[in-house]
Design a protein around this motif. Structure first.
Motif: not given
Length: 791
Positions: A282-283, A294-297
């Motif tokens: 997360a993050g 790109a901020t991922l989860d």
């Protein structure tokens, strides 16, 4: 899917012209969406080399070039910014007619003679690039016809692929279909393993289970990343709609187009430790190849090393580990990702990539090794390098399996309505790469690993008929006896109700079944609303529970566009959450505002009121024969005006509402005039009564008029019911022809002037009979309604 026709014909040559090829592809379910011809009209265009380049004496932006075309040197005036000594570019000689309509003639430009034209790719109809001259490779043979050198003419063909055919997103998969359609032999590229001359490897770990059951990696050392992509590779990419970037990237794109397997290359010197396939945290952030972070989860799958995430699996590589002109050692990856883990990930980041387009539909799990060997052979052939052994991590239990599917001969004939010879069935399925085994009643078919869409017998039947030809399926009428379905006479057809409203000046509207929950809350209609699991937007989040919110919004939309008199209706379904799931109910609703009559020199200029829309509703009820059975009772709803609205009751059952919108609601909806509406249950409205014939009375009618003082709160529907009950069958007509409120009456009372139409079927009524009926009516009104005769 866009590709070069010449490239496809190298893999399989069907022996037909382009038009026939495109027609057969479309008829087989691979719709040809567009064909762009390339290289027509290039007669007289040669490969030239600039041997002198000087500034024009009379123009700052022009150059005078001496261009050799082999046996001749031409003087050409050119304004392209990239014209320079030693450049090889297309030369249109005098007499040539270019695809853009330019005829090449001898000309004088600012006083200097020019004997031809140096051309851009756009001027030749080859590409959209018009920024400068089309630059050819340094080894391009001077004086050779450009069309011959570029393998032209050609065509760029674009297919509109359906989601169930990801195998045709690579030319080899498409070639199988073409071979089956035309019975042509395949000539696929060699799949022999590339020679391993190095020892460098990098460990691979799979930590995402079924999300990535197969991952292959290979280290190739000592490449020349500055090597230029050869012309044939560049042209094939360009004609497939891809822009050439660099040799390593071009090779991965080429393999993707050829085989359908997306690949990626990392700079091996920028990796730390093992390559790991895992879910993102997360993050976690990754800077992508386009330079955007790109901020991922945890819904994203990433390719990482022991230090950080390097790329978003199946979507795009990372910026920090990209291959540049300084790269000498690369790490090739070729993997199989499960479609569910890739679906929607690119869209969530606001992008769409060729890799995600393929992986989210499904890529052949057997392709990664074939693609790795193909890319290795191409790279070492062009840029050198020492390839190490392939490192493969695999979870066999999670790889997709293609079980055998049975095809019955009788079932095939029954579904198609025709007999397809056994030999033709076996040829078609075999040409599509399937393993065919004969059985007593048909065949046992094992589809290739690339065909995710072959799961049941009907899938095989579809394969046979689309290749055999839909146009060869016979047209025949169904056998058997057809039963004529006649609509019941007791039901008023929906078309008749709609036509009736149109005849009364209404326009039919079609509104969205999906609405914002806030709309329904504003109308106090959100109870039992069915929420969508995956709404297109917040404004379309729930199913409508009533027609009026959408219909009034359409009315407001028209008012805001200077439509002063609006009359709309809609017949559609509404939805409520029930104990066992959503329930659907059909409703009919209408809204009106503005003048009661269309504008003219004779028309009444008054505004529409409650009685206008009530009359429209009563005329609909009259179609079903229920006009005499309807009652309008006081209504208490937060969305309707308490004094100018009513519940519509038929045979004691409420079927809807009619009246003016509540002023608070109208203000919230930004409506600055009165709006009247009704919404009723469609089935109750359409349920008619069969007409019955009765003999007309031969005896005269008698009319008696009375004036009755009643409490102001007593509705006419109650008065009507009481009088009819008191008099019975002798009352054939009842009308109210006057109402008085004012001086001479008590406070809170009103006077109604009522006409009683009396008639008997068997005798002439006397004055005594009429007086008796009048007295019965007055007594009933006194008893039931507190009324009295007006003195």
């Amino acid at each position: 899917m866009k590709f070069s026709e010449n490239w496809l014909r190298e893999l399989v040559n069907p022996g037909v012209d382009r038009a026939e090829l495109c027609h057969r592809l479309t008829m087989a379910g691979l719709e040809v969406e567009g064909v762009e011809e390339l290289g027509r009209g290039l007669d007289g265009v040669l490969v030239g080399e600039i041997v002198e380049c000087e500034k024009h004496p009379n123009a700052d932006k022009l150059r005078v070039c001496k261009v050799t075309i082999g046996a001749e040197v031409l003087q050409i005036v050119c304004g392209a910014p990239n014209a320079r000594l030693g450049l090889k570019a297309p030369v249109a000689t005098i007499g040539a007619n270019l695809p853009n309509g330019i005829a090449i003639k001898q000309a004088a430009l600012r006083g200097v003679e020019s004997f031809g034209m140096l051309c851009s790719a756009k001027e030749l109809g080859i590409d959209a690039d018009a920024s400068g001259l089309m630059e050819l490779a340094a080894d391009a043979p001077t004086g050779r016809a450009l069309a011959e050198y570029l393998a032209l003419p050609d065509a760029s063909i674009e297919l509109k692929m359906t989601p169930n055919r990801p195998d045709c997103l690579g030319l080899t998969g498409l070639a199988y279909d073409v071979a089956a359609l035309f019975g042509a032999p395949l000539s696929l590229p060699a799949a022999a393993p590339a020679p391993v001359s190095g020892t460098a490897t990098r460990d691979v770990r799979l930590e995402a289970g079924a999300d990535c059951p197969r991952y292959l990696g290979r280290v190739i050392e000592g490449i020349d990343a500055t090597a230029v992509s050869p012309l044939w590779l560049v042209e094939r990419l360009r004609r497939a709609g891809l822009r050439p970037i660099s040799l390593v990237v071009d090779i991965t794109n080429y393999v993707m187009l050829e085989l359908g397997q997306p690949m990626h290359a990392f700079d091996n010197d920028h990796l730390q430790g093992a390559v790991v396939v895992r879910r993102a945290t997360a993050g976690e952030t990754v800077t992508l190849l386009d330079g955007n972070p790109a901020t991922l989860d945890p819904g994203f799958l990433v390719i990482a090393d022991d230090a950080r995430a390097l790329a978003i699996a199946g979507v795009m590589g990372g910026f920090d580990s990209r291959v540049t002109t300084e790269t000498r050692n690369i790490f090739f990856e070729s993997a199989h990702f499960a479609p569910p883990v890739i679906m929607g990930r690119a869209r969530k980041l606001g992008m769409h990539t060729d890799a995600s387009h393929r992986f989210e539909r499904g890529v052949d799990p057997a392709l990664p090794r074939v693609a790795m060997e193909r890319a290795t052979a191409l790279l070492t052939q062009i840029a050198g390098g020492t390839p190490g052994p392939i490192t493969e991590a695999v979870l066999p239990e999670h790889l997709p399996q293609r079980p055998a599917v049975g095809l019955r001969r009788a079932r095939l004939a029954r579904v198609l309505g025709m007999q397809v010879p056994d030999a033709e069935v076996e040829r078609i399925l075999g040409a599509l790469g399937m393993q065919v085994e004969s059985t007593a009643d048909g065949w046992k078919i094992t589809p290739p690993s690339r065909r995710f869409d072959i799961e049941i017998e009907e899938d095989l039947i579809e394969e046979v008929v689309r290749v055999h030809g839909y146009d060869r399926v016979p047209t025949c009428a169904p056998s058997g006896q057809l039963k004529l379905g006649l609509p019941p006479e007791s039901v008023v057809a929906a078309s008749r109700l709609r036509e009736h409203l149109v005849a009364r000046g209404y326009h039919e509207a079609v509104c969205y079944s999906f609405v914002a929950r806030e709309w329904l809350q504003r109308w106090s209609q959100d109870t039992g609303a069915v929420a969508l699991a995956n709404p297109l937007s917040a404004e379309l989040a729930v199913m409508r529970t009533a027609l009026l919110p959408g219909l009034v919004e359409a009315l407001r939309h028209n008012l805001n566009r200077q439509q002063e008199r609006v009359r709309l209706f809609e017949s559609a379904r509404v939805f409520h959450q029930g104990a066992e799931g959503p329930n659907e109910t059909r409703r009919l609703a209408a809204v009106v505002c503005g003048r009661a009559q269309p504008e003219s020199w004779t028309a009444d200029k008054r505004a529409v009121d409650f009685f206008d829309i009530k009359a429209d509703l009563e005329s609909l009820l009259a179609l079903s024969g229920k006009a005499g059975a309807v009652r309008f009772e006081p209504l208490d709803r937060p969305d309707f005006h308490p004094g100018r609205s009513a519940a519509v009751v038929v045979d004691g059952v409420s079927i809807g509402v009619v009246g003016a919108l509540h002023p608070r609601l109208a203000k919230a909806l930004d409506l600055d005039q009165d709006v009247y509406a009704f919404e009723v249950d469609f089935d109750a409205l359409a349920a008619g009564r069969l007409p019955s014939a009765a003999e007309l009375s031969k005896f005269p009618m008698v009319r008696r008029d009375i004036a009755v003082v009643l409490p102001d709160s007593t509705p006419w529907s109650t008065v009507q019911a009481v009088v009819r009950q008191a008099i019975g069958e002798a009352l054939t007509g009842l009308v109210v022809f006057d109402q008085y409120v004012g001086a001479g009456l008590g406070s809170g009372t009103k006077s109604l002037a009522i006409g009683l139409i009396l008639q008997d079927s068997y005798r002439t009524l006397t004055d005594q009979d009429a007086d008796h009926f009048v007295n019965s009516a007055v007594a009933a009104l006194e008893r039931e309604c507190g009324g009295r005769l007006r003195g």
